[in-house]
Design a protein around this motif. Sequence first.
Motif, short mmCIF file in Angstrom:
data_model
loop_
_atom_site.label_atom_id
_atom_site.label_comp_id
_atom_site.label_asym_id
_atom_site.label_seq_id
_atom_site.Cartn_x
_atom_site.Cartn_y
_atom_site.Cartn_z
N ASP A 91 0.83 -1.20 0.00
CA ASP A 91 0.00 0.00 0.00
C ASP A 91 0.87 1.26 0.00
O ASP A 91 0.62 2.22 -0.73
CB ASP A 91 -0.91 -0.03 1.24
CG ASP A 91 -2.01 1.01 1.18
OD1 ASP A 91 -2.50 1.30 0.07
OD2 ASP A 91 -2.37 1.54 2.23
N THR A 92 1.92 1.24 0.82
CA THR A 92 2.83 2.37 0.90
C THR A 92 3.58 2.56 -0.41
O THR A 92 3.69 3.68 -0.93
CB THR A 92 3.85 2.17 2.04
OG1 THR A 92 3.15 2.13 3.29
CG2 THR A 92 4.87 3.28 2.08
N ALA A 93 4.08 1.45 -0.95
CA ALA A 93 4.85 1.52 -2.20
C ALA A 93 4.03 2.16 -3.31
O ALA A 93 4.48 3.08 -4.00
CB ALA A 93 5.31 0.13 -2.60
N ILE A 94 2.81 1.67 -3.47
CA ILE A 94 1.96 2.20 -4.54
C ILE A 94 1.57 3.64 -4.25
O ILE A 94 1.47 4.47 -5.15
CB ILE A 94 0.73 1.31 -4.72
CG1 ILE A 94 1.18 -0.09 -5.16
CG2 ILE A 94 -0.24 1.90 -5.74
CD1 ILE A 94 0.08 -1.11 -5.19
N GLY A 95 1.39 3.96 -2.97
CA GLY A 95 1.04 5.33 -2.60
C GLY A 95 2.11 6.34 -2.99
O GLY A 95 1.79 7.50 -3.29
N PHE A 96 3.37 5.91 -3.00
CA PHE A 96 4.46 6.83 -3.32
C PHE A 96 4.72 6.96 -4.83
O PHE A 96 5.43 7.87 -5.25
CB PHE A 96 5.76 6.38 -2.64
CG PHE A 96 5.94 6.92 -1.25
CD1 PHE A 96 6.40 8.21 -1.04
CD2 PHE A 96 5.62 6.14 -0.14
CE1 PHE A 96 6.56 8.71 0.24
CE2 PHE A 96 5.77 6.64 1.15
CZ PHE A 96 6.25 7.93 1.34
N LEU A 97 4.16 6.04 -5.64
CA LEU A 97 4.49 6.04 -7.06
C LEU A 97 4.18 7.35 -7.79
O LEU A 97 5.00 7.84 -8.56
CB LEU A 97 3.79 4.87 -7.76
CG LEU A 97 4.29 3.47 -7.38
CD1 LEU A 97 3.59 2.41 -8.21
CD2 LEU A 97 5.80 3.35 -7.53
N PRO A 98 3.00 7.96 -7.59
CA PRO A 98 2.74 9.21 -8.31
C PRO A 98 3.76 10.30 -7.99
O PRO A 98 4.19 11.03 -8.89
CB PRO A 98 1.33 9.61 -7.83
CG PRO A 98 0.70 8.32 -7.42
CD PRO A 98 1.81 7.52 -6.82
N GLY A 99 4.15 10.40 -6.71
CA GLY A 99 5.14 11.41 -6.33
C GLY A 99 6.50 11.14 -6.93
O GLY A 99 7.22 12.08 -7.31
N LEU A 100 6.87 9.87 -7.04
CA LEU A 100 8.15 9.54 -7.65
C LEU A 100 8.14 9.86 -9.14
O LEU A 100 9.16 10.28 -9.71
CB LEU A 100 8.46 8.06 -7.44
CG LEU A 100 8.77 7.64 -6.00
CD1 LEU A 100 8.92 6.13 -5.91
CD2 LEU A 100 10.02 8.34 -5.49
N ARG A 101 7.00 9.67 -9.77
CA ARG A 101 6.89 9.97 -11.20
C ARG A 101 7.17 11.44 -11.48
O ARG A 101 7.81 11.78 -12.48
CB ARG A 101 5.50 9.56 -11.69
CG ARG A 101 5.26 9.86 -13.15
CD ARG A 101 4.01 9.14 -13.64
NE ARG A 101 2.89 9.28 -12.72
CZ ARG A 101 1.79 8.55 -12.80
NH1 ARG A 101 1.69 7.62 -13.72
NH2 ARG A 101 0.80 8.73 -11.95
#
Length: 346
Positions: free
Chosen positions: A239-249
């Motif tokens: 859940d955390t990993a996917i939550g951070f994906l937009p910000g990393l993009r």
Amino acid sequence: MATATSTPTAPTGAPRSVRRHPRTACTGRRRPTVIERTVTVRGGVQLAVRDQGPADAQATVVLLHGLCLDRDSWTGQIDHLTRQWGDRLRVISYDHRGHGRSDSAPKRTYTVTQLAEDLAGVLTALRVTGPLTLAGHSMGGMVALAYLGRPPADRPVEPTGLVLAATAAGRLTERGIARLLANPATNVLCGLAAVTPHRALSLLSRPLYAALALRCDADARSTLSRLFTETSAAATTLDTAIGFLPGLRSFDQLSTLGSIRAETIVLSGGADLLTPPSHAHEMAAAIPGAAHVHLSDAGHMLLDEAAHAVTAAVSRTIATRIGARSRSVSVNHIPGQRHSQLAITA
């Protein structure tokens, strides 16, 4: 405003009743006491912080872990640094929000920018002063860069040393596996993370992984498979990993690089599929005076695969600032290591 509470503990590996500073067999130096702290940052989020060494030590190192990892990923470096420097060094490591023993938080706060604000809160709450080295692996390196990109008034301490291991300053969607961040399937996964219960999210991630894997070569598919397998075993991590994906993009601190004045060492692995070496070349070329250590046979997990090189890089920034007697130690024995010398205290 960030606040801190603390609980003193015995040094790692010692009984909890022991409060003294045992001396190491190899150096005779005292190993600093470990204090487990809780730092409360914006939104009431509590971060689990490990504070090792005296507050008035000659230098401080703050270690920043990567996505889906925790402060324990730096255990090898912490062990070597504390044996080497004793009570001359303060070592601070902590779990980012949503990771390890720290609180989870609203998904809208799962951004590198927010993590940089959390770092500022930790430095303030623990009353850290210089000389300071920030060392970051993967997303942790991005947090360090985002901290340096904050206005000077929002940086409670100006780091004198910077170690960036297997990380990037931006353009993640242009290289390596991170190009998948631009894939429509990733958008679906990010949307599901905001509304889907953990168990359903874990199940739904598998067909999405299959769709993403079609666009990868064999090595990239292997890495993706390990990522999804390991994170699905812990729903909160997934859940955390996917939550951070937009910000990393959207992460981009390329414009910050030219203004960095800290002594900087950039480390890269030639087999790193997540943050390919081109990111390191870009950072080293743009940061004034930066050194680049490239380990051609190492992958993304440099803290394990090239532990000596990472530790030596951190030690060099410490030795430079506190005027310690040092000697040049080669790390060329690591397979594929580009010829490079790093200073490490004798």
